[in-house]
Design an enzyme around this catalytic site. Structure first.
Site, PDB file in Angstrom:
ATOM      1  CG  ASN A 174      41.515  38.821  40.332  1.00 50.10           C
ATOM      2  OD1 ASN A 174      41.767  37.663  39.993  1.00 50.10           O
ATOM      3  ND2 ASN A 174      41.549  39.216  41.588  1.00 50.10           N
ATOM      4  N   GLY A 190      36.529  43.192  47.346  1.00 50.73           N
ATOM      5  CA  GLY A 190      35.219  43.625  46.869  1.00 50.73           C
ATOM      6  C   GLY A 190      34.215  42.495  46.801  1.00 50.73           C
ATOM      7  CB  VAL A 191      31.327  41.997  44.533  1.00 51.77           C
ATOM      8  CG1 VAL A 191      31.881  41.773  43.162  1.00 51.77           C
ATOM      9  CG2 VAL A 191      29.993  41.320  44.694  1.00 51.77           C
ATOM     10  CG  ASP A 192      36.700  37.855  43.258  1.00 55.12           C
ATOM     11  OD1 ASP A 192      36.082  36.770  43.299  1.00 55.12           O
ATOM     12  OD2 ASP A 192      37.834  37.989  42.753  1.00 55.12           O
ATOM     13  CB  SER A 222      34.465  47.678  35.763  1.00 53.01           C
ATOM     14  OG  SER A 222      35.175  46.645  35.122  1.00 53.01           O
ATOM     15  N   GLY A 245      34.052  49.284  41.209  1.00 49.30           N
ATOM     16  CA  GLY A 245      34.654  49.329  42.543  1.00 49.30           C
ATOM     17  C   GLY A 245      36.143  49.558  42.412  1.00 49.30           C
ATOM     18  CG  ASP A 272      25.364  40.537  50.411  1.00 46.81           C
ATOM     19  OD1 ASP A 272      25.867  40.043  49.370  1.00 46.81           O
ATOM     20  OD2 ASP A 272      25.802  40.317  51.546  1.00 46.81           O
ATOM     21  CB  ILE A 273      25.327  40.056  44.594  1.00 46.83           C
ATOM     22  CG1 ILE A 273      24.795  39.429  43.300  1.00 46.83           C
ATOM     23  CG2 ILE A 273      26.748  39.582  44.905  1.00 46.83           C
ATOM     24  CD1 ILE A 273      25.462  39.946  42.049  1.00 46.83           C
TER      25      ILE A 273
HETATM   26  P1  ADP Z   1      35.631  45.625  40.308  1.00 40.41           P
HETATM   27  O1  ADP Z   1      36.987  45.104  40.681  1.00 40.41           O
HETATM   28  O2  ADP Z   1      35.084  44.946  39.070  1.00 40.41           O
HETATM   29  O3  ADP Z   1      35.558  47.102  40.261  1.00 40.41           O
HETATM   30  P2  ADP Z   1      34.473  45.487  43.006  1.00 40.41           P
HETATM   31  O4  ADP Z   1      34.099  44.239  43.716  1.00 40.41           O
HETATM   32  O5  ADP Z   1      35.595  46.269  43.562  1.00 40.41           O
HETATM   33  O6  ADP Z   1      34.662  45.080  41.469  1.00 40.41           O
HETATM   34  O7  ADP Z   1      33.222  46.413  42.937  1.00 40.41           O
HETATM   35  C1  ADP Z   1      32.115  46.194  42.110  1.00 40.41           C
HETATM   36  C2  ADP Z   1      30.840  46.659  42.786  1.00 40.41           C
HETATM   37  O8  ADP Z   1      30.361  45.632  43.646  1.00 40.41           O
HETATM   38  C3  ADP Z   1      30.985  47.907  43.647  1.00 40.41           C
HETATM   39  O9  ADP Z   1      29.909  48.788  43.333  1.00 40.41           O
HETATM   40  C4  ADP Z   1      30.821  47.358  45.065  1.00 40.41           C
HETATM   41  O10 ADP Z   1      30.238  48.337  45.919  1.00 40.41           O
HETATM   42  C5  ADP Z   1      29.869  46.226  44.838  1.00 40.41           C
HETATM   43  N1  ADP Z   1      29.766  45.222  45.898  1.00 40.41           N
HETATM   44  C6  ADP Z   1      30.614  44.931  46.914  1.00 40.41           C
HETATM   45  N2  ADP Z   1      30.104  43.952  47.679  1.00 40.41           N
HETATM   46  C7  ADP Z   1      28.902  43.612  47.149  1.00 40.41           C
HETATM   47  C8  ADP Z   1      27.886  42.673  47.488  1.00 40.41           C
HETATM   48  N3  ADP Z   1      28.002  41.875  48.528  1.00 40.41           N
HETATM   49  N4  ADP Z   1      26.782  42.623  46.710  1.00 40.41           N
HETATM   50  C9  ADP Z   1      26.649  43.437  45.644  1.00 40.41           C
HETATM   51  N5  ADP Z   1      27.567  44.328  45.272  1.00 40.41           N
HETATM   52  C10 ADP Z   1      28.685  44.416  46.020  1.00 40.41           C
END
Ligand code: ADP
Length: 340
Positions: free
Chosen positions: A24, A32-34, A117, A119, A9-10
């Site tokens: 975005n 997502g990660v954001d 990108s 996700g 988990d980042i």
């Molecule tokens: P994007 O809109 O750029 O595609 P997303 O957040 O939807 O970004 O997804 C990007 C990647 O981040 C995906 O592989 C997703 O599984 C991953 N991700 C989601 N949560 C976390 C987290 N807590 N730590 C690391 N990676 C994550």
């Protein structure tokens, strides 16, 4: 200096000074990660983000990290996948470059990326991985000693595997350039016993070649010939109506040499399918696969559907060409057996 991919988990990374957010254009949070980063950093992150005026695709902006264990968050906006012909690769490459440039300006030496990108933005992971890893290696090549650790923190195992695979390829030298001029000398030495003809732009009729381009041609029995050339920035190996291209990377070039040696030593044959006098497909195969049964199976696997349909209508011949012509063979497949 380490480049690696880990699973995790980042927002929990405590061994990096900065993490990257796949944001975005608004920079005001999202899914997502954001979403996870904003949640973990706390509401003050959003307050700072409101002052930034958004961010363009491929660019990056930096903020504090608030409740996160790192010092900075670098927000970048990855491209949305629209099939691959809409500058997705260029933009994704630019994201990594922008983040690393910004990090360098802030003296950041350890940084963690998510899989930008791949996700919600739908970039296929097996396309994003080589763009991402290539961008990081390019940056590090151009800015040696700029970072101590660059890593991808991947949420799931498959994503991790895809980055690990690409990093391993870089570490193995797959993408190291080979010098075509040095290779020309090596190829000439390898082929000297076979009376090679060398064409460069000094030779009449080859004026269209660039200064460093060359073509080494070996005449075999009859009108068959074997050639290896370096033109338009890539190597091409051709024999018996078959040819393929190789990038001027060490690994690709080694593949080219392996195939070339296989042909010279009659371990590899060029296979050509003809139907009603028309070419329907070419490939190479190992000598022990030059049986009618194996070749029919390969033909069906390798040829395009419409060519298979043509051979089914008309019957076909499969021709195997060896460097030593006495080993050549032709198999005729009539209508009945091709429809089996
Ligand atoms: P994007 O809109 O750029 O595609 P997303 O957040 O939807 O970004 O997804 C990007 C990647 O981040 C995906 O592989 C997703 O599984 C991953 N991700 C989601 N949560 C976390 C987290 N807590 N730590 C690391 N990676 C994550």
């Amino acid at each position: 200096m380490e480049i690696r991919a880990i699973q995790g988990d980042i927002t929990k990374q405590n061994d990096v000074e900065a993490i990257v957010n796949a944001a975005n254009e608004s920079l005001l949070g999202g899914g997502g990660v954001d979403g996870v980063i904003h949640y973990a950093a706390g509401p003050d992150l959003l307050k700072e983000c409101r002052t930034l005026g958004g961010c363009k695709i491929g660019e990056a902006k930096i903020t504090g990290a608030y409740n996160l264990p790192c010092n900075f968050i670098i927000h970048t906006v990855g491209p949305r996948w629209h099939g691959g012909n809409n500058k997705e690769g260029e933009l994704l490459n630019h994201c990594y470059k922008s983040c690393l440039e910004l990090a360098m300006q802030h003296g950041i030496r350890t940084i963690a990326f998510p899989s930008i990108s791949t996700g919600a933005f739908g970039y296929p992971i097996d396309q994003a991985n080589w763009v991402a890893v290539g961008a990081v290696y390019d940056f590090v090549d151009n800015n040696p000693d700029s970072f101590d650790l660059i890593e991808w923190v991947c949420f799931d195992k498959n994503t991790l595997k895809q980055y690990e695979k690409e990093i391993a390829l870089h570490k193995s030298g797959f993408y190291e350039d080979v010098d075509p001029i040095v290779k020309k000398e090596e190829l000439m030495a390898l082929l000297s016993a076979y009376n090679p003809e060398v064409h460069t732009n000094n030779v009449d009729g080859f004026d269209e070649l660039e200064d460093d381009d060359y073509s080494i041609i070996i005449k075999c029995d009859g009108d068959e010939y074997l050639y290896v050339d370096y033109v338009d920035g890539e190597f091409t190996l051709g024999f018996g109506g078959w040819h393929t291209h190789y990038n001027p990377y060490r690994k690709d070039y080694e593949d080219c040499l392996r195939t070339l040696n296989g042909i010279l030593e009659n371990r590899t044959a060029a296979v050509k399918v003809m139907s009603n006098g028309e070419w329907c497909g070419s490939w190479i195969t190992s000598a022990d696969k030059c049986t009618k049964k194996d070749l029919i199976i390969e033909a069906r696997r390798i040829m395009h559907r419409e060519l298979i349909e043509k051979t089914k209508r008309n019957g076909y011949q499969i021709e195997c060409s060896f460097f030593d012509k006495s080993k050549n063979s032709v198999f005729t497949i009539d209508l009945d057996s091709s429809n089996e």
